[in-house]
Scaffold this active site. Structure first.
Site, PDB file in Angstrom:
ATOM      1  N   CYS A 152       0.819  -1.421   0.038  1.00  0.00           N
ATOM      2  CA  CYS A 152      -0.084  -0.009   0.020  1.00  0.00           C
ATOM      3  C   CYS A 152       0.685   1.430   0.082  1.00  0.00           C
ATOM      4  O   CYS A 152       0.267   2.318  -0.419  1.00  0.00           O
ATOM      5  CB  CYS A 152      -1.022   0.086   1.132  1.00  0.00           C
ATOM      6  SG  CYS A 152      -2.121  -1.542   1.293  1.00  0.00           S
ATOM      7  N   HIS A 189      -3.175   7.209   2.515  1.00  0.00           N
ATOM      8  CA  HIS A 189      -3.672   5.976   2.125  1.00  0.00           C
ATOM      9  C   HIS A 189      -5.061   5.816   2.741  1.00  0.00           C
ATOM     10  O   HIS A 189      -5.193   5.719   4.017  1.00  0.00           O
ATOM     11  CB  HIS A 189      -2.611   4.803   2.506  1.00  0.00           C
ATOM     12  CG  HIS A 189      -3.007   3.492   2.243  1.00  0.00           C
ATOM     13  ND1 HIS A 189      -3.755   3.069   1.128  1.00  0.00           N
ATOM     14  CD2 HIS A 189      -2.965   2.420   2.946  1.00  0.00           C
ATOM     15  CE1 HIS A 189      -4.245   1.832   1.225  1.00  0.00           C
ATOM     16  NE2 HIS A 189      -3.765   1.482   2.159  1.00  0.00           N
ATOM     17  N   ASN A 194     -10.639   0.094   0.329  1.00  0.00           N
ATOM     18  CA  ASN A 194      -9.096   0.241   0.306  1.00  0.00           C
ATOM     19  C   ASN A 194      -8.511  -0.509  -1.103  1.00  0.00           C
ATOM     20  O   ASN A 194      -8.633  -1.250  -1.197  1.00  0.00           O
ATOM     21  CB  ASN A 194      -8.412  -0.613   1.412  1.00  0.00           C
ATOM     22  CG  ASN A 194      -7.121  -0.597   1.782  1.00  0.00           C
ATOM     23  OD1 ASN A 194      -6.167  -0.530   0.762  1.00  0.00           O
ATOM     24  ND2 ASN A 194      -6.472  -0.926   2.934  1.00  0.00           N
TER      25      ASN A 194
HETATM   26  O1  UT7 Z   1      -3.920  -1.089   3.434  1.00  0.00           O
HETATM   27  C1  UT7 Z   1      -2.994  -1.201   4.455  1.00  0.00           C
HETATM   28  C2  UT7 Z   1      -3.014  -2.444   5.323  1.00  0.00           C
HETATM   29  N1  UT7 Z   1      -4.427  -2.615   5.959  1.00  0.00           N
HETATM   30  C3  UT7 Z   1      -4.893  -1.951   6.803  1.00  0.00           C
HETATM   31  O2  UT7 Z   1      -4.415  -0.808   7.320  1.00  0.00           O
HETATM   32  C4  UT7 Z   1      -6.153  -2.436   7.492  1.00  0.00           C
HETATM   33  C5  UT7 Z   1      -5.733  -2.599   8.869  1.00  0.00           C
HETATM   34  N2  UT7 Z   1      -6.846  -3.127   9.773  1.00  0.00           N
HETATM   35  C6  UT7 Z   1      -8.120  -2.941   9.815  1.00  0.00           C
HETATM   36  O3  UT7 Z   1      -8.652  -1.964   9.209  1.00  0.00           O
HETATM   37  C7  UT7 Z   1      -9.082  -3.685  10.728  1.00  0.00           C
HETATM   38  O4  UT7 Z   1      -8.167  -4.545  11.750  1.00  0.00           O
HETATM   39  C8  UT7 Z   1     -10.177  -4.492  10.213  1.00  0.00           C
HETATM   40  C9  UT7 Z   1     -10.964  -3.743   9.384  1.00  0.00           C
HETATM   41  C10 UT7 Z   1      -9.749  -5.470   9.091  1.00  0.00           C
HETATM   42  C11 UT7 Z   1     -10.723  -5.222  11.203  1.00  0.00           C
HETATM   43  O5  UT7 Z   1     -11.189  -4.350  12.167  1.00  0.00           O
HETATM   44  P1  UT7 Z   1     -10.914  -4.420  13.793  1.00  0.00           P
HETATM   45  O6  UT7 Z   1     -11.836  -3.557  14.447  1.00  0.00           O
HETATM   46  O7  UT7 Z   1      -9.485  -4.501  14.183  1.00  0.00           O
HETATM   47  O8  UT7 Z   1     -11.571  -5.847  14.101  1.00  0.00           O
HETATM   48  P2  UT7 Z   1     -10.898  -7.162  14.615  1.00  0.00           P
HETATM   49  O9  UT7 Z   1      -9.932  -7.815  13.762  1.00  0.00           O
HETATM   50  O10 UT7 Z   1     -10.137  -6.817  15.954  1.00  0.00           O
HETATM   51  O11 UT7 Z   1     -12.026  -8.069  15.038  1.00  0.00           O
HETATM   52  C12 UT7 Z   1     -13.006  -7.831  16.038  1.00  0.00           C
HETATM   53  C13 UT7 Z   1     -14.386  -8.586  15.772  1.00  0.00           C
HETATM   54  C14 UT7 Z   1     -13.770 -10.117  15.708  1.00  0.00           C
HETATM   55  O12 UT7 Z   1     -14.811 -10.944  16.472  1.00  0.00           O
HETATM   56  P3  UT7 Z   1     -14.627 -11.550  17.924  1.00  0.00           P
HETATM   57  O13 UT7 Z   1     -13.351 -12.302  17.555  1.00  0.00           O
HETATM   58  O14 UT7 Z   1     -14.475 -10.139  18.486  1.00  0.00           O
HETATM   59  O15 UT7 Z   1     -15.741 -12.369  18.032  1.00  0.00           O
HETATM   60  C15 UT7 Z   1     -13.965 -10.342  14.203  1.00  0.00           C
HETATM   61  O16 UT7 Z   1     -14.074 -11.858  13.767  1.00  0.00           O
HETATM   62  O17 UT7 Z   1     -14.941  -8.429  14.450  1.00  0.00           O
HETATM   63  C16 UT7 Z   1     -14.902  -9.480  13.910  1.00  0.00           C
HETATM   64  N3  UT7 Z   1     -14.849  -9.367  12.517  1.00  0.00           N
HETATM   65  C17 UT7 Z   1     -16.166  -9.012  11.585  1.00  0.00           C
HETATM   66  N4  UT7 Z   1     -17.380  -9.235  12.083  1.00  0.00           N
HETATM   67  C18 UT7 Z   1     -18.162  -8.605  11.155  1.00  0.00           C
HETATM   68  C19 UT7 Z   1     -13.954  -9.031  11.482  1.00  0.00           C
HETATM   69  N5  UT7 Z   1     -14.181  -8.656  10.373  1.00  0.00           N
HETATM   70  C20 UT7 Z   1     -15.680  -8.610  10.434  1.00  0.00           C
HETATM   71  C21 UT7 Z   1     -16.676  -8.383   9.350  1.00  0.00           C
HETATM   72  N6  UT7 Z   1     -17.974  -8.435   9.748  1.00  0.00           N
HETATM   73  N7  UT7 Z   1     -16.333  -7.914   8.107  1.00  0.00           N
END
Ligand code: UT7
Length: 339
Positions: A117, A259, A289
């Site tokens: 990215c 980004h 993204n």
């Molecule tokens: O482009 C450069 C590289 N990428 C980035 O910069 C992206 C960086 N990361 C993020 O944007 C975020 O970490 C995500 C959007 C990918 C995820 O959001 P988060 O708030 O960090 O969620 P998490 O990974 O901590 O997960 C929280 C919960 C989990 O459930 P449990 O374990 O708490 O029950 C996940 O399984 O949210 C769940 N989850 C979802 N739920 C519904 C993860 N993705 C989804 C989804 N829909 N699409």
């Protein structure tokens, strides 16, 4: 001081962007994955994203965006084409030579940049170096991705986040004090954290393991929370260095163009840099993204819809897998995106 010939600066002379026409909404994704419009909007800021139709590869998007940037710059003779992408048409050779040929640019230097990215900002740095070293007078820098080809359809975190698109700029040799001149391009990396965001399969590491390819190894995997934290930290750090090099304070910045990783990352970065949402340019709500394409896509859109005006002071920054990151500054010149 002795007065040798001045080192040419890289000056932005044209900009363009291309989004494939197909749109996937959060409801479309919720119909096939365990997610919801409310979750996606609140955790990422994304409402919909553009995806490339079957048969469309990265070079196709890159050519469309590149053509617009060339028109925007008045179709100068180009000396080098740099394509930032993590989804090349083929693992090898690079996709940039094909893009250069299809754009009718002749036998110019052309190569890909693999910095995920952060690839477009890395491209700006490399182009500025080619111009400063007088190896090139005009460089086309493109960020293009068909990220949907590396997303595991069952990985809901990445499936909602990643999308397709391309953006491009033309940089020309000029002087450091004219509008459009890039400030110092600050770049960095940390190879100790490569596993946080990577495609594990398909390379020499896997082939030399003596084991058959692991199922799903062709897909991008991300440790989302740690990548989130690193993205904020590294874009903050590199932005501060770029501001210092330009002798700007964050209050001098009219627009932060970061980004488009996640709206919450943009909010956290804005808080660190003291640049509130009103002074940030963003399009993540309708693009998702798009990795290396995201910064030039924002520039193209904001240049077309009047959010960007000549004389505005911009801070650009990006972060990606590797880990890689970078930032630079520029004063927006009198350019209009090409059509
Ligand atoms: O482009 C450069 C590289 N990428 C980035 O910069 C992206 C960086 N990361 C993020 O944007 C975020 O970490 C995500 C959007 C990918 C995820 O959001 P988060 O708030 O960090 O969620 P998490 O990974 O901590 O997960 C929280 C919960 C989990 O459930 P449990 O374990 O708490 O029950 C996940 O399984 O949210 C769940 N989850 C979802 N739920 C519904 C993860 N993705 C989804 C989804 N829909 N699409």
């Amino acid at each position: 001081m002795t007065g040798g010939p001045a080192v040419p600066a890289a000056v932005l002379a044209g900009v363009g962007g291309y989004l494939p026409p197909d749109v996937v909404t959060n409801d479309d994704l919720s119909a096939r994955l365990d997610t919801s419009d409310a979750w996606i909007r609140s955790r990422t800021g994304i409402a919909e994203r553009h995806v490339a139709p079957r048969g469309t590869a990265t070079s196709d998007l890159a050519v469309a965006a590149g053509r617009q940037a060339l028109r925007s710059a008045g179709s100068p003779a180009i000396d080098a084409v740099l394509l930032a992408t993590m989804t090349p048409d083929h693992p090898s050779p690079a996709t940039a030579p094909e893009v250069a040929t299809r754009l009718g640019l002749g036998n110019v230097a052309a190569f890909d940049i693999t910095a995920m990215c952060a690839g477009f900002v890395y491209g700006l740095g490399v182009a500025a170096g080619l111009i400063a070293g007088r190896a090139a007078e005009h460089v086309l820098v493109i960020g293009a991705e068909v990220l949907t080809t590396v997303v595991d359809p069952s990985d809901r975190a990445l499936a909602v986040l990643l999308a397709d698109g391309a953006g491009a700029v033309v940089l020309r040799a000029g002087t450091p004090d004219e509008p459009g001149a890039l400030g110092r391009v600050v770049l960095g990396s940390d190879g100790t954290r490569g596993e946080l965001l990577r495609i594990a399969g398909g390379g020499s590491r896997e082939r030399q393991s003596g084991r058959p390819p692991a199922p799903g190894g062709e897909y991008l995997r991300m440790q989302g929370r740690e990548i989130f934290r690193q993205a904020v930290e590294r874009m903050t750090e590199s932005s501060r260095s770029a501001l210092e090099a330009a002798d700007w304070k964050s209050g001098d910045v009219d627009h932060l163009v970061a980004h488009q990783a996640n709206a919450r990352i943009l909010a956290a970065l804005g808080a660190e840099l003291d640049i509130p949402a009103e002074r940030q340019l963003t399009n993540i709500a309708h693009t998702g993204n798009t990795s290396a394409a995201s910064v030039p896509l924002v520039l193209a859109e904001a240049g077309a819809d009047g959010r960007l005006r000549p004389g505005d002071r911009l801070l650009l920054t990006a972060f990606g897998g590797g880990l890689t990151w970078g930032a630079t500054t520029l004063v927006w010149p009198d350019v209009r995106p090409g059509r």
